[in-house]
Design an enzyme around this catalytic site. Structure first.
Site, short mmCIF file in Angstrom:
data_model
loop_
_atom_site.label_atom_id
_atom_site.label_comp_id
_atom_site.label_asym_id
_atom_site.label_seq_id
_atom_site.Cartn_x
_atom_site.Cartn_y
_atom_site.Cartn_z
N THR A 1 3.52 -3.70 1.15
CA THR A 1 2.12 -3.55 1.05
C THR A 1 1.38 -4.69 1.47
OG1 THR A 1 1.79 -4.25 -1.15
CG2 THR A 1 2.06 -1.87 -0.78
N THR B 1 -0.95 -7.45 1.02
CA THR B 1 -0.90 -8.65 0.34
C THR B 1 0.32 -9.22 -0.04
OG1 THR B 1 -3.23 -8.41 -0.19
CG2 THR B 1 -1.96 -10.24 -1.35
N CYS B 2 1.17 -8.27 -0.37
CA CYS B 2 2.50 -8.45 -0.92
C CYS B 2 3.42 -9.09 0.13
CB CYS B 2 3.11 -7.26 -1.46
SG CYS B 2 2.09 -6.64 -2.78
N SER B 3 3.19 -8.36 1.32
CA SER B 3 4.25 -8.76 2.43
C SER B 3 3.70 -10.04 3.28
CB SER B 3 4.35 -7.76 3.41
OG SER B 3 5.16 -6.71 2.88
#
Length: 160
Positions: A46, A48-50
């Site tokens: 996703t 922000t996660c990546s």
């Protein structure tokens, strides 16, 4: 009930992806006798996660290691997704990827997020915690849609 500072990490089985292999371990075995930062993301791959969350820990992995702190990345995803995400992000082996496929560990922590409105079902809230021998010493839970307190810089600041 949401965990808090001073609580012990709950006992739950979780899948860990290390060096391309998956194993089922107890949460206590991941924390017992160790200093650990556990950071959780709503989902592998996703935005922000990546783009921010996992990369902040990849870039700071050596700084945590110098402090004697192990890193665990948690997501409510299956082990195959966590393995592919670690490979695509070139995550070092020093970051253990925890696959909480059914969300049991996330629910035991009381940090689940209902992302059904986005077609994602149950997920983990974005958070980071520091535990020493299984006892939570620092807990940072992000407000919805934010990335301010759970990144590597924020956690490193807590360890100085």
């Amino acid at each position: 009930m949401t965990i808090k500072t001073g609580d012990r990490i709950p006992e739950v089985s979780v899948n860990v992806v290390r060096n391309g292999k998956t194993e089922t371990v107890s949460s206590s075995s991941l924390f017992k006798g160790r200093k650990v930062v556990l950071f959780a993301v709503p989902g592998a791959f996703t935005p922000t996660c990546s783009l921010k969350h996992l990369p902040s820990y990849i870039d700071s992995a050596e700084a945590f290691a110098k402090r004697g702190v192990d890193l665990l990345c948690l997501a409510v995803n299956d082990a195959f997704v966590m393995q592919a995400w670690a490979a695509s992000e070139k995550a070092p082996a020093s970051i253990a990827m925890l696959a909480d496929g059914n969300g049991a560990f996330t629910r035991a922590l009381g940090l689940e997020l209902d992302a059904s409105g986005f077609g994602m079902g149950l997920r983990a809230q974005r958070f980071a915690l520091y535990a020493d021998d299984g006892v939570i010493k620092v807990l940072h839970i992000e407000a919805p849609g934010e990335f301010k307190v759970s990144g590597a810089d924020a956690m490193l600041a807590e360890l100085t």
